[in-house]
Design an enzyme around this catalytic site. Structure first.
Site, PDB file in Angstrom:
ATOM      1  N   LYS A  17       8.607  -6.980   6.270  1.00 15.52           N
ATOM      2  CA  LYS A  17       7.647  -6.064   5.637  1.00 15.52           C
ATOM      3  C   LYS A  17       6.742  -7.135   4.940  1.00 15.52           C
ATOM      4  CE  LYS A  17      10.688  -3.439   3.748  1.00 15.52           C
ATOM      5  NZ  LYS A  17      11.909  -3.577   4.323  1.00 15.52           N
ATOM      6  N   ASP A 203       3.786  -2.686  -0.815  1.00 10.99           N
ATOM      7  CA  ASP A 203       5.215  -2.966  -0.072  1.00 10.99           C
ATOM      8  C   ASP A 203       5.969  -2.041  -0.560  1.00 10.99           C
ATOM      9  OD1 ASP A 203       6.658  -4.261   1.519  1.00 10.99           O
ATOM     10  OD2 ASP A 203       6.815  -5.841   0.697  1.00 10.99           O
TER      11      ASP A 203
END
Length: 717
Positions: A17, A203
């Site tokens: 990620k 995020d």
């Protein structure tokens, strides 16, 4: 490679990620020509923000420094420093942590003549915090209050906010909430920031709360270029206000969104992923995805049923020592994860007895330690003269012979003069009711602060340590802890020096803004060679070669508080998923057949999450002395078979007793009164199966309705 428009990247555990977010920023700057200062990237830890900045600087050079990257709180602080007046505050505001907030809550309760017993400060603060996360202000909270207790909490909320404003202080929730209100109500400010940030990235989107969602929405209101990276299967912070619906309903919030999936895992073996997938797929509220990896095979995930928590801890120690002795692992390659902090006691004891190096993450947070807070209180009143809480602390660290009554009278003097208290220290002798000796000490404190450097935090820290004889002061607190306290002071000073060397303007104000948002994980040193012990919640985002997940039992994982709520139970399943996907090569799941809890030994039931794993995916075994672990059981247990045995049942090997303890006649189960060591007495209302493995639904007299395995109940003879 995505250009304009909303983008949701569903990125599974270990799929990269942070890397994809970093690479996307680099692509925007290098390939699409977006200036770095027009990009805002939200991370969930300061550590992640630092890593992103370092990666981008390696990719892009100095241009990356113009990027706004940080946590929601740190970016909001950055905005508030620029828009302090618009927010109704003065420059140099303080950011109050939980201890400061509780102090203010207690003050408000005293002034409101409300009992701390009835309005427990932590619980009251928690209710206020949850309201703020939903952007519910004091007026709206009061309008929705129904009961007398809620109406009193509304009064506390309103007065708490008023006191914070008087102290020129924000709490953590206000940092985001005030910015959201500013941008949503002031169109000029909205255009200023939403127009500046051509691209907004976030995020760990699954862990955002309502206020954070609103902030993202308003910042993306001009360009609609919001890129959210997250994994709904790793949403585990509902207790902090995280709202999983933010990621599940992204398409409703941004109908023109592009949805991408990242299902390849680069961290774990396929054996580990098979177990993780088998469990998490049982959740209903999730976006379908299946993790896979090119790391084919791998060691089979092991499940160990221990006789009790001591045997569980001994098994962990034995495995760690064996793999280290064989040269296969370093100490830092191991992590022991658990659901509750209380579980660490037995594991720590076993580690100490075996002389194994370990570090406990989630103990007393460094910046919460007494001597650290004492020294920082001086810096805080340097930049925020209105900070009464810090002034109270500084006055008594070290002690100056100034009592609480004298301090209270001096503060009243400041309020009457409408001047910030720290700014009045030079006039302390004018304060009514303050003894002459105490007034002289206050004047001396003011003179000390006037001499303290403000433009260089490391110099300020060294000045205060020397002039206050702070090392001698910490030794006087408690001789037994003097050395560790001195080390903490030295570490604080060293940290200030490192900060000063890393920025162009190392002011006291900037330093305080940085550290006020730190967590213990930001200080965690992954190169330290020791076994890591931490809760699963703290392990989010980390990875280790070998992970132990202790306490895989009903009531622990899943936690007892979740058993009556399907949504909470799904979060517990996600927590289990997060725990096992922290592992790169080996995973060991452990459960105790008996555990000492709440002052007594209790029999445990293997977690339903273990039962959801197909038997062929687990290597099952037992450890410990099962006979002795039950030796202290109540007398009613004595009729059980002398030697326990195991049978194949429910998708895996499970620990049971002789079948003749449970009625085998199905017709004789419904209506039978039974008892359970945790839930008390109840009546069987449904059944499925025969003997000890029968599934029964029991309506307990205490109001619970639970589905249990028959062998874990006491049956009439």
């Amino acid at each position: 490679m995505h250009g304009a428009g909303p983008l949701l990247i569903l990125a599974g555990a270990g799929s990269g990620k942070t890397r994809v977010l970093t690479r996307r920023v680099a692509h925007l700057i290098e390939e699409l020509g977006v200036p770095a200062y027009r990009i805002c990237a939200f991370t969930f830890t300061n550590k992640a923000a630092g890593e992103m900045g370092a990666r981008l600087e390696a990719l892009l050079g100095p241009a990356a420094r113009e990027l706004w990257a940080g946590t929601f709180h740190s970016i909001c602080v950055r905005i508030l420093r620029r828009e302090t007046v618009a927010a109704g505050y003065s420059p140099g505001f303080s950011i109050y942590d939980e201890e400061d907030q509780l102090s203010v809550i207690r003050r408000v309760l005293r002034e409101s003549a409300l009992s701390e017993k009835e309005f427990e400060p932590k619980r009251t603060l928690h209710r206020i915090s949850r309201a703020k996360e939903r952007l519910v202000g004091p007026d709206a909270f009061a309008e929705n209050a129904v009961s007398p207790h809620e109406k009193s909490v509304a009064v506390v909320y309103e007065r708490y906010q008023r006191v914070l404003r008087e102290l020129n202080a924000f709490d953590f929730d206000d940092l985001i909430g005030v910015v959201v209100r500013l941008l949503e109500t002031d169109d000029a400010l909205r255009r200023k920031y939403a127009g500046r940030f051509e691209h907004v990235l976030v995020d760990e989107y699954q862990d955002t709360n309502h206020a954070q969602y609103r902030l993202l929405r308003v910042l993306a209101s001009e360009h609609r270029n919001v890129c959210a990276v997250g994994d709904d299967d790793q949403s585990i912070y509902a207790f902090r206000g995280a709202d999983i619906s933010n990621i599940l309903s992204f398409e409703q919030s941004f109908p023109e969104a592009t949805i991408l999936h990242m299902e390849q895992n680069y961290r774990s073996t396929q054996a580990i992923l098979d177990v993780a997938n088998a469990v998490v797929k049982n959740n209903v509220k999730r976006k379908p995805k299946t993790l896979w990896t090119e790391n084919a095979g791998g060691s089979q995930v092991e499940f160990v049923l221990a006789s009790d928590e001591r045997a569980e801890a001994d098994e962990i120690v034995k495995t760690v020592r064996r793999e280290f002795s064989e040269g296969r692992r370093r100490w830092r390659d191991f992590a022991v994860l658990y659901r509750t902090n209380a579980q660490s006691r037995a594991i720590e004891e076993a580690m100490r007895n075996a002389l194994l190096p370990y570090r406990l993450v989630g103990g007393v947070y460094f910046y919460q330690r007494r001597e650290v807070r004492d020294l920082l209180s001086y810096l805080r009143i340097l930049v925020n003269p209105a900070d009464e809480e810090s002034l109270r602390r500084a006055v008594s660290a070290p002690k100056r012979g100034i009592g609480d009554v004298s301090v209270a009278r001096f503060l009243e003097f400041g309020r009457a003069e409408r001047v910030a208290p720290t700014a009045l220290l030079a006039r302390a002798e004018e304060a009514p009711g303050v003894p002459a000796a105490a007034a002289r000490q206050l004047v001396a404190l003011g003179a000390l602060l006037a001499e303290t450097p403000r433009d260089h935090v490391a110099q300020a820290m060294r000045f205060l340590i020397d002039r206050l004889a702070f090392r001698e002061y910490v030794e006087s607190i408690d001789p037994e802890t003097a050395q560790s306290r001195r080390e903490n002071v030295e570490e604080l000073a060293a940290g200030a020096q490192r900060f000063a060397e890393s920025v162009e303007e190392p002011t006291v104000e900037r330093y305080l803004s940085e550290i006020s948002l730190y967590t213990d994980l930001d200080r965690w040193d992954e190169t330290s060679d020791a076994v890591t012990l931490m809760t699963v919640h703290n392990a989010k985002g980390l990875e280790f070669p070998h992970v132990f997940v202790a306490g895989c039992e009903e009531g622990l994982l899943p936690h007892a508080s979740s058993l009556g709520d399907p949504s909470e139970l799904e979060e517990e399943r996600r927590l289990f998923y997060v725990a096992i996907t922290r592992s790169r090569e080996n995973a060991t799941l452990l459960s105790a057949a008996r555990r000492f809890r709440f002052g007594a030994g209790e029999e445990g039931e293997v977690s339903r999450f273990i039962r959801e794993i197909p038997a062929e995916l687990l290597a099952w075994r037992e450890t410990g002395d099962f006979r002795s672990s039950y030796a202290t059981a109540p007398a009613r247990r004595e009729r059980r078979a002398a030697a326990p045995r195991t049978v194949d049942a429910g998708g895996g090997r499970r620990y049971v007793y002789d079948a003749d303890e449970v009625p085998s006649d199905d017709g004789g189960l419904v209506g039978t009164t039974v008892s359970h060591p945790r839930f008390g007495r109840g009546v069987v209302v449904e059944h499925d199966g025969q003997g000890p493995n029968a599934r029964v639904v029991v309506q307990f007299h205490a109001g619970y309705r639970k589905k249990l395995v028959a062998r874990y109940l006491d049956w009439p003879q």
